[in-house]
Design an enzyme around this catalytic site. Sequence first.
Site, PDB file in Angstrom:
ATOM      1  N   ARG A   1       0.855  -1.182   0.000  1.00  0.00           N
ATOM      2  CA  ARG A   1       0.000   0.000   0.000  1.00  0.00           C
ATOM      3  C   ARG A   1       0.895   1.238   0.000  1.00  0.00           C
ATOM      4  O   ARG A   1       2.035   1.211   0.471  1.00  0.00           O
ATOM      5  CB  ARG A   1      -0.913   0.020   1.232  1.00  0.00           C
TER       6      ARG A   1
ATOM      7  N   HIS B   1      -1.521   1.124  -9.819  1.00  0.00           N
ATOM      8  CA  HIS B   1      -2.203   0.212  -8.890  1.00  0.00           C
ATOM      9  C   HIS B   1      -2.925  -0.904  -9.650  1.00  0.00           C
ATOM     10  O   HIS B   1      -4.092  -1.218  -9.361  1.00  0.00           O
ATOM     11  CB  HIS B   1      -3.188   0.963  -7.992  1.00  0.00           C
TER      12      HIS B   1
END
Length: 311
Positions: A226, A274
């Site tokens: 993350r 992402h």
Amino acid sequence: MSPPKLLFAGADEYQAMFVEAAASLPDIDLVPYRPDVDLTGIEYLLMWRPVPGLPAALPKLKAVFCFGAGVERLLANPELPSHVPLVRMVEPGLTQGMTEYVLWQTLRHHRRIWELEEAQAEGRWAPHWYPAAWERQVGILGLGTLGQAAAAQLLEYGFPVRGWSRNRKELAGVKSFAGDGELPDFLRDLEILICLLPLTPETSGILNAVNFARLALGASLINVGRGGHLVEADLIPAIDSGQLQAASLDVFAQEPLPPGHPFWAHPRIFVTPHNASDTNPASGLREICRQIRRVEGGLPLEHVADRGRGY
């Protein structure tokens, strides 16, 4: 008997793909969320981003399935009832995609592919040397489902792999480290560091200048955990000083990564949006169907997030 209804919400950009995949699955009735949709009888929810007011509108909710592997956004949602289990996505397509990305970027750093790209752009013939895979020390932060799969793939390619996690894991061929006390030893002299951790208060900011200094001089970073794992202000100075030679980043503190962010222009930072791995609609829904059959058959769900641990 009608199949169970699964409400698809909070990931509108993927809705059409999941509706198409669900058409061939008789075990489930996929209901795309709209503000005016009839929520009567819905007991299961597939979600990525919280939708305000939605959990409270589903009094018969039995389980919430997360669209991806990371559950921190949903766990942070105060509207999610504490008695309703939140299930992490564990499915073959997601695991395969992440394994491919990690291998791809590990090989990129192992062979310093950017040097060849720079030479080609300049029209230079520039052979360069790189060590054998078994001479390159690779470490994985996070040995969950994705970390274990990535470790197994890297071992197949001959890389020595060590792993670090909250609790010690016994994995064939992987040297395991656990807990804060063993983090410095795990990091020592690593040449490629891969982050696949869940984001928790304990792991936030773990990719920082202090830990970069523990790596081998000229190490590389691959972050597919993350964005909150990385102290962004520490990365470019570490690369420019030579402590790190390059980084591959798929996740960021702010997404999409804003125009003008220095990561876009840095020649040794490789940016992806992402999408290192996405849930495969067909295999993801098959996994959810399998889990729903467990619930309907009186069996416990698998891969339930631990609210105390945060993942």
